[in-house]
Design a protein around this motif. Structure first.
Motif, PDB file in Angstrom:
ATOM      1  N   LYS A 252       0.775   8.144  -3.451  1.00 14.76           N
ATOM      2  CA  LYS A 252       1.484   6.912  -3.123  1.00 14.76           C
ATOM      3  C   LYS A 252       2.040   6.206  -4.337  1.00 14.76           C
ATOM      4  N   GLY A 253       1.528   6.519  -5.484  1.00 14.95           N
ATOM      5  CA  GLY A 253       2.034   5.861  -6.685  1.00 14.95           C
ATOM      6  C   GLY A 253       3.258   6.588  -7.179  1.00 14.95           C
ATOM      7  N   GLY A 254       3.811   6.085  -8.240  1.00 13.25           N
ATOM      8  CA  GLY A 254       4.970   6.763  -8.793  1.00 13.25           C
ATOM      9  C   GLY A 254       4.585   7.715  -9.904  1.00 13.25           C
TER      10      GLY A 254
ATOM     11  N   LYS B  74       8.971   1.773  -9.720  1.00 13.87           N
ATOM     12  CA  LYS B  74       9.741   2.998  -9.445  1.00 13.87           C
ATOM     13  C   LYS B  74      10.772   2.734  -8.334  1.00 13.87           C
TER      14      LYS B  74
ATOM     15  N   ILE C  81       3.218   6.752 -12.562  1.00 13.72           N
ATOM     16  CA  ILE C  81       3.337   6.004 -13.812  1.00 13.72           C
ATOM     17  C   ILE C  81       2.296   4.891 -13.917  1.00 13.72           C
TER      18      ILE C  81
ATOM     19  N   GLU D  28       0.848  -1.191   0.000  1.00 10.38           N
ATOM     20  CA  GLU D  28       0.000   0.000   0.000  1.00 10.38           C
ATOM     21  C   GLU D  28       0.890   1.250   0.000  1.00 10.38           C
TER      22      GLU D  28
ATOM     23  N   PHE E  11       7.094   2.997  -0.697  1.00  7.79           N
ATOM     24  CA  PHE E  11       8.352   3.616  -0.277  1.00  7.79           C
ATOM     25  C   PHE E  11       8.594   3.388   1.216  1.00  7.79           C
TER      26      PHE E  11
ATOM     27  N   SER F 102       3.074  -0.290 -10.040  1.00 15.48           N
ATOM     28  CA  SER F 102       3.947   0.697 -10.673  1.00 15.48           C
ATOM     29  C   SER F 102       4.836   1.405  -9.647  1.00 15.48           C
ATOM     30  N   SER F 103       4.368   1.553  -8.414  1.00 16.06           N
ATOM     31  CA  SER F 103       5.248   2.218  -7.445  1.00 16.06           C
ATOM     32  C   SER F 103       6.405   1.298  -7.057  1.00 16.06           C
TER      33      SER F 103
END
Lengths: 124, 185
Positions: free
Chosen positions: B142-144, A72, B146, A32, A35, A68-69
């Motif tokens: 929270k996402g990048g 990254k 992309i 969730e 990072f 997708s995160s």
């Protein structure tokens, strides 16, 4: 420096960080808060290379699918390795199932983005 | 609510793998992804298409969770809930739909990205994905930043629309197509 192991969950991989020079990520990755989740790993890796890394460090990444995160985040992780590569011997194995085309393509993308890193595609 | 009507929709619109309307949480998304994995396994889906379905599903549902959380905290009509449907037709094509309410501010962020994606071919989408991942710009929440490019890379086609509810609120619908006969890359 101590080893660090983080157990896998339904949506995060098993992470195993060993001061003898082994970094492994195995499983799925769609936390969730990506990072926040990976911060302990990134911190460990930064400290490891800043203190007394092994003569050779092997990175094994076997991620079945990821959001997708995470993509990254993996980019940032490779970027970190890229910064220390001149002073360290690092080999990276991007491991995937033969039938998993999207994982293969993701590995190829990282190879293109980090041409100075030693990233190998490894079919399981 | 008439449950028979829902049954009719399911039968008319092909095999629905999964449909959910309501409050989304990370643990629920993980459980639904697990259910999709079981469905994919029992249908002998190819690993690549199965993983594309999981990734798009996760991307859309986490988006729904995050966009609903991100803004308009005082406006409790924008909750982390929406409708998400994964379905298959007789030809073996897969479709993933999601619909939720978003704020104007989020619409203004999402729409240009989707318009750009719409104007690009697959090679162009992959190129932009890598550029954006490298630059780290447009990262928010929270996402990048992309996520939609990730979705676009993994499907053959996507459609989207924004329907105005009032000045500050929109229904955001996105439909992704994973076609049996993949178009030439």
């Amino acid at each position: 420096m101590e080893n660090l192991t983080i157990q896998a969950t339904k949506y995060t991989p098993e992470i195993s960080l060993d001061t003898f020079g082994m970094i492994s990520l195995t499983g799925k990755s769609y936390p969730e808060n990506t990072f926040d989740f990976y911060e302990p790993m990134m911190k460990w890796v930064r400290e490891y290379f800043a203190s007394s890394p092994a003569d050779e460090t092997v990175v094994n990444m076997e991620i079945i699918y990821f959001n997708s995160s995470s993509s990254k985040l993996f980019f940032d992780f490779f970027d970190l390795l890229d910064e220390v590569k001149d002073d360290n011997k690092i080999s990276i194995n991007w491991i995937y199932d033969e039938e998993n085309e999207s994982a293969e393509e993701a590995g190829e993308d990282f190879i293109e983005d980090f041409e100075d890193l030693d990233i190998k595609l490894v079919v399981k | 609510m008439d449950i028979n009507e829902i049954q009719n929709i399911v039968e008319d619109d092909g095999i629905i793998f999964l449909t959910y309307g309501g409050f989304l949480s990370q643990s629920l998304i993980a459980s639904m992804t697990e259910a999709l994995e079981k469905e994919a396994e029992s249908n002998d889906l190819k690993m690549t298409i199965a993983n594309n379905i999981f990734t798009i599903f996760i991307e859309l549902s986490q988006n729904m969770m995050n966009y609903s959380k991100s803004k308009d905290i005082d406006d409790d009509s924008i909750k982390p809930e929406g409708l998400i449907v994964v379905s298959r037709d007789d030809d073996g094509n897969y479709f993933i739909d999601s619909r939720n309410i978003i704020s104007r501010e989020d619409k203004d962020k999402i729409e240009p990205k989707l318009d750009e994606i719409h104007s690009l071919d697959l090679a162009g989408i992959k190129k932009r994905y890598k550029e954006l991942r490298r630059s780290g710009k447009n990262t928010h929440g929270k996402g990048g930043g992309i996520g939609f490019y990730e979705i676009a890379k993994r499907c053959n086609k996507l459609e989207y629309d924004f329907k105005e509810i009032n000045e500050n609120k929109f229904y955001f619908h996105i439909k992704t197509f994973l076609l049996e006969k993949k178009e030439q890359k």
